[in-house]
Design a protein around this motif. Structure first.
Motif, short mmCIF file in Angstrom:
data_model
loop_
_atom_site.label_atom_id
_atom_site.label_comp_id
_atom_site.label_asym_id
_atom_site.label_seq_id
_atom_site.Cartn_x
_atom_site.Cartn_y
_atom_site.Cartn_z
N SER A 128 0.76 -1.40 0.03
CA SER A 128 0.00 0.19 -0.05
C SER A 128 0.72 1.24 -0.02
N GLU B 3 -7.94 1.79 -3.68
CA GLU B 3 -8.26 0.96 -2.40
C GLU B 3 -6.93 0.74 -1.57
N ARG B 4 -5.70 0.84 -2.28
CA ARG B 4 -4.69 0.41 -1.63
C ARG B 4 -3.76 1.74 -1.23
#
Length: 238
Positions: free
Chosen positions: A155, A185-186
């Motif tokens: 991430s 989303e990361r």
């Protein structure tokens, strides 16, 4: 000057064409191509060198004083070699932002990670994972490998203070992460100092963005102009 040659300009354009049409290479290979464009040489060489230089730091080893400035506080000695894909978070931040506030945000992210079952997070932090007392040539090799380092992290953790969206490296890190296999989303955005980073990024202008080192700024702007023709399309994309 290396990246502005016709052959490298063509490589940038081909990469962007593949990305625009959804024809994705592996994240490591895309990152290696970007690293090659930054540092010159081949993508295969960039991937090999980047993987060999990839290091990680345990979040638990970071102290508040480590984020006060970019001065060496001995963090490199607490890092160890890491495998691509095995590091929890790439820490994207601006050294112009408040150190204690960044530390609070970083520890909050660490608590989130532990609650989600990650365990003790491993991080990539510029000051720790780039040896500070090495030669200028070696330090530049680490900077050139940043796209590979990004692809090796699960991430991207954006410690987004007031100056974050005006720092060219921070914005390039976001761009490269998203276009080398990462997705929204990361990305974990931790805002502080009263900033709304989405508003700030919507106002981003590459011509006004800054780097700590003038040479870095000129090189990054040259790469952007080679790939996009001018700075305006890149600013709009951001």
């Amino acid at each position: 000057s290396i990246t502005a040659t016709p052959s490298n300009r063509g490589r940038v354009e081909r990469l962007l064409h593949r990305l625009a049409n959804g024809k994705k290479m592996s994240s490591e290979n895309e990152a290696a191509l970007v690293a090659a464009l930054v540092g010159g040489g081949s993508a295969a060489e960039a991937l090999e060198k980047g993987a060999a230089r990839f290091r990680a730091l345990k979040l638990a080893d970071v102290q508040e004083s480590d984020l006060a400035s970019n001065e060496d506080t001995g963090l490199y000695g607490k890092t160890s070699p890491a495998k691509l894909g095995k590091v929890t978070g790439f820490i994207s931040h601006s050294w112009r932002d408040n150190g204690p506030a960044k530390y609070v945000a970083l520890m909050a992210w660490g608590s989130e990670s532990r609650r989600s079952g990650v365990g003790s997070p491993l991080i990539w932090l510029d000051k720790a994972c780039i040896k500070q007392d090495q030669s200028a040539e070696e330090k530049q090799a680490d900077i050139n490998a940043l796209p590979v380092f990004l692809s090796g992290c699960d991430s991207l953790v954006a410690l987004a203070g007031p100056s974050y969206a005006s720092r060219l490296w921070c914005v390039v890190e976001l761009f490269v992460f998203l276009h080398c296999g990462g997705d929204r989303e990361r990305i974990r955005v931790l805002e502080f100092g009263g900033v709304d980073v989405r508003v700030a990024l919507n106002r981003f202008d590459a011509a006004e963005a800054q780097c700590f080192l003038k040479d870095d700024q000129e090189r990054l702007l040259a790469i952007i102009e080679a790939g996009f023709g001018s700075l305006s399309p890149f600013s709009a994309l951001i």
